[in-house]
Design an enzyme around this catalytic site. Structure first.
Site, PDB file in Angstrom:
ATOM      1  N   LYS A 103       0.988  10.115   2.241  1.00  0.00           N
ATOM      2  CA  LYS A 103       1.163   9.632   0.468  1.00  0.00           C
ATOM      3  C   LYS A 103       0.549   8.215   0.367  1.00  0.00           C
ATOM      4  CE  LYS A 103       5.481  11.759   1.095  1.00  0.00           C
ATOM      5  NZ  LYS A 103       6.882  11.430   1.279  1.00  0.00           N
ATOM      6  N   GLY A 104       0.531   7.585   1.493  1.00  0.00           N
ATOM      7  CA  GLY A 104       0.095   6.074   1.746  1.00  0.00           C
ATOM      8  C   GLY A 104      -1.176   5.636   0.823  1.00  0.00           C
TER       9      GLY A 104
ATOM     10  N   GLU B 185      -7.740   6.646   3.354  1.00  0.00           N
ATOM     11  CA  GLU B 185      -6.472   6.255   4.315  1.00  0.00           C
ATOM     12  C   GLU B 185      -6.066   4.977   3.967  1.00  0.00           C
ATOM     13  OE1 GLU B 185      -4.100   7.166   5.889  1.00  0.00           O
ATOM     14  OE2 GLU B 185      -4.433   8.450   7.549  1.00  0.00           O
ATOM     15  N   ASP B 186      -4.803   4.753   4.339  1.00  0.00           N
ATOM     16  CA  ASP B 186      -4.041   3.426   4.008  1.00  0.00           C
ATOM     17  C   ASP B 186      -4.274   2.569   5.112  1.00  0.00           C
ATOM     18  OD1 ASP B 186      -2.562   5.302   5.662  1.00  0.00           O
ATOM     19  OD2 ASP B 186      -0.576   4.725   4.364  1.00  0.00           O
TER      20      ASP B 186
ATOM     21  N   ASP C 227      -4.237   3.569  12.838  1.00  0.00           N
ATOM     22  CA  ASP C 227      -3.173   3.017  13.734  1.00  0.00           C
ATOM     23  C   ASP C 227      -3.905   3.409  15.074  1.00  0.00           C
ATOM     24  OD1 ASP C 227      -1.093   1.595  15.009  1.00  0.00           O
ATOM     25  OD2 ASP C 227       0.323   3.398  14.345  1.00  0.00           O
TER      26      ASP C 227
ATOM     27  N   LYS D 265      -5.635  -1.487  12.220  1.00  0.00           N
ATOM     28  CA  LYS D 265      -5.028  -1.932  13.307  1.00  0.00           C
ATOM     29  C   LYS D 265      -5.570  -1.517  14.522  1.00  0.00           C
ATOM     30  CE  LYS D 265       0.162  -1.184  12.461  1.00  0.00           C
ATOM     31  NZ  LYS D 265       1.083  -0.292  12.640  1.00  0.00           N
TER      32      LYS D 265
ATOM     33  N   PHE E 181       4.464  -3.673  12.135  1.00  0.00           N
ATOM     34  CA  PHE E 181       4.705  -2.577  10.994  1.00  0.00           C
ATOM     35  C   PHE E 181       4.334  -3.358   9.617  1.00  0.00           C
ATOM     36  CE2 PHE E 181       6.370   0.636   8.546  1.00  0.00           C
ATOM     37  CZ  PHE E 181       6.371   1.646   9.535  1.00  0.00           C
TER      38      PHE E 181
ATOM     39  N   ASP F  81       4.435   2.609   3.597  1.00  0.00           N
ATOM     40  CA  ASP F  81       6.249   2.760   3.471  1.00  0.00           C
ATOM     41  C   ASP F  81       6.727   2.458   4.840  1.00  0.00           C
ATOM     42  OD1 ASP F  81       5.142   5.285   4.794  1.00  0.00           O
ATOM     43  OD2 ASP F  81       7.062   5.716   4.551  1.00  0.00           O
TER      44      ASP F  81
ATOM     45  N   ARG G 182       6.512   1.162  -0.767  1.00  0.00           N
ATOM     46  CA  ARG G 182       5.481   1.564  -1.154  1.00  0.00           C
ATOM     47  C   ARG G 182       5.050   0.622  -2.436  1.00  0.00           C
ATOM     48  NH1 ARG G 182       3.905   6.191   1.607  1.00  0.00           N
ATOM     49  NH2 ARG G 182       5.390   7.590   2.458  1.00  0.00           N
TER      50      ARG G 182
HETATM   51  P1  IMP Z   1      -2.632   7.068  13.376  1.00  0.00           P
HETATM   52  O1  IMP Z   1      -2.804   8.431  13.599  1.00  0.00           O
HETATM   53  O2  IMP Z   1      -1.906   6.380  14.646  1.00  0.00           O
HETATM   54  O3  IMP Z   1      -3.800   6.192  13.204  1.00  0.00           O
HETATM   55  O4  IMP Z   1      -1.670   7.005  12.149  1.00  0.00           O
HETATM   56  C1  IMP Z   1      -1.958   6.619  10.903  1.00  0.00           C
HETATM   57  C2  IMP Z   1      -0.895   6.807   9.996  1.00  0.00           C
HETATM   58  O5  IMP Z   1       0.435   6.430  10.478  1.00  0.00           O
HETATM   59  C3  IMP Z   1      -1.133   6.274   8.607  1.00  0.00           C
HETATM   60  O6  IMP Z   1      -1.872   7.138   7.838  1.00  0.00           O
HETATM   61  C4  IMP Z   1      -0.069   5.679   8.185  1.00  0.00           C
HETATM   62  O7  IMP Z   1       0.373   6.630   7.396  1.00  0.00           O
HETATM   63  C5  IMP Z   1       1.082   5.692   9.405  1.00  0.00           C
HETATM   64  N1  IMP Z   1       1.033   4.243  10.025  1.00  0.00           N
HETATM   65  C6  IMP Z   1       0.314   3.515  10.972  1.00  0.00           C
HETATM   66  N2  IMP Z   1       0.868   2.421  10.998  1.00  0.00           N
HETATM   67  C7  IMP Z   1       1.383   2.203  10.011  1.00  0.00           C
HETATM   68  C8  IMP Z   1       2.330   0.654   9.350  1.00  0.00           C
HETATM   69  O8  IMP Z   1       2.325  -0.204  10.217  1.00  0.00           O
HETATM   70  N3  IMP Z   1       2.922   0.909   8.328  1.00  0.00           N
HETATM   71  C9  IMP Z   1       3.092   1.836   7.762  1.00  0.00           C
HETATM   72  N4  IMP Z   1       2.549   3.295   7.934  1.00  0.00           N
HETATM   73  C10 IMP Z   1       1.697   3.287   9.176  1.00  0.00           C
HETATM   74 MG    MG Z   2      -1.120   7.641   6.022  1.00  0.00          MG
END
Ligand code: IMP
Ligand code: MG
Length: 180
Positions: free
Chosen positions: A42-43, A99-100, A103, A131, A152, A159, A165
């Site tokens: 949803k981000g 994407e928001d 990570d 990140k 975070f 969120d 959000r």
């Molecule tokens: P990844 O698969 O670890 O890259 O995760 C990505 C998803 O995790 C993002 O689309 C976010 O929804 C969530 N996410 C990762 N880090 C954060 C954060 O610091 N705050 C909020 N959501 C996060």
């Molecule tokens: Mg996301």
């Protein structure tokens, strides 16, 4: 500022500028071509709106995907599944995933694997935040707004437990909030 926020990283003006800059690059690259934006729920909802507002003259289709998160499971074994899919046929289309934040990179790398099977003409990635220090799998992000520290992050669609959000800025959540 909200009492649960430790520090603001990007204010509304900076977010708008990022959206304008990235939109400019996308507009240039795909001039005269149709593009399908796939927002990851949803981000993405705030950033996708900022971005597409800047692309009013483009030949654009916009849809959303909801993907399962790996939750608390080991990230490497965590499988990413599409829980809500688009019914746009992506074959021979220019597709951009929005994407928001990136990570570890697992979500996007798995999603790219799944979407490549639909044979798009091109598949790009656009993320507001990156990140980089948390990255565990290599993934190429074509359009990235801003690098953020490995903390975070909330606001502008991001969120913590579905909260924050709506914050008009991107900020670091106080540790005591998610450690209590
Ligand atoms: P990844 O698969 O670890 O890259 O995760 C990505 C998803 O995790 C993002 O689309 C976010 O929804 C969530 N996410 C990762 N880090 C954060 C954060 O610091 N705050 C909020 N959501 C996060
Ligand atoms: Mg996301």
């Amino acid at each position: 500022m909200h009492k649960d926020i430790e520090e603001i990283l990007l204010d509304r003006i900076e977010i708008e500028k990022i959206a304008r800059d990235l939109a400019g690059k996308i507009r240039k690259k795909y001039e005269g071509q149709e593009v399908v934006f796939l927002g990851i729920l949803k981000g993405c909802f705030v950033f996708l709106a900022d971005l597409t507002r800047e692309l009013s003259l483009m030949d654009l289709k916009i849809d959303f995907l909801l993907v399962s998160s790996y939750g608390n499971e080991s990230k490497s074994s965590g499988e990413v599944k599409i829980l809500w899919d688009t019914n746009i046929d992506l074959k021979n289309k220019n597709v951009i995933i929005v994407e928001d934040i990136v990570d570890t990179g697992y979500t996007l790398s798995k999603l790219v694997e799944i979407l490549q099977k639909r044979e798009p003409a091109s598949l790009g990635i656009c993320a507001l935040l990156d990140k980089t220090k948390a990255r565990e799998v290599e993934i190429k992000i074509d359009y990235v707004g801003r690098e953020v520290p490995n903390k975070f992050i909330v606001g502008c669609g991001l969120d913590y437990a579905e909260k924050y959000r709506q914050l008009p800025y991107v900020g670091i959540l106080k540790k005591e909030i998610y450690e209590k």
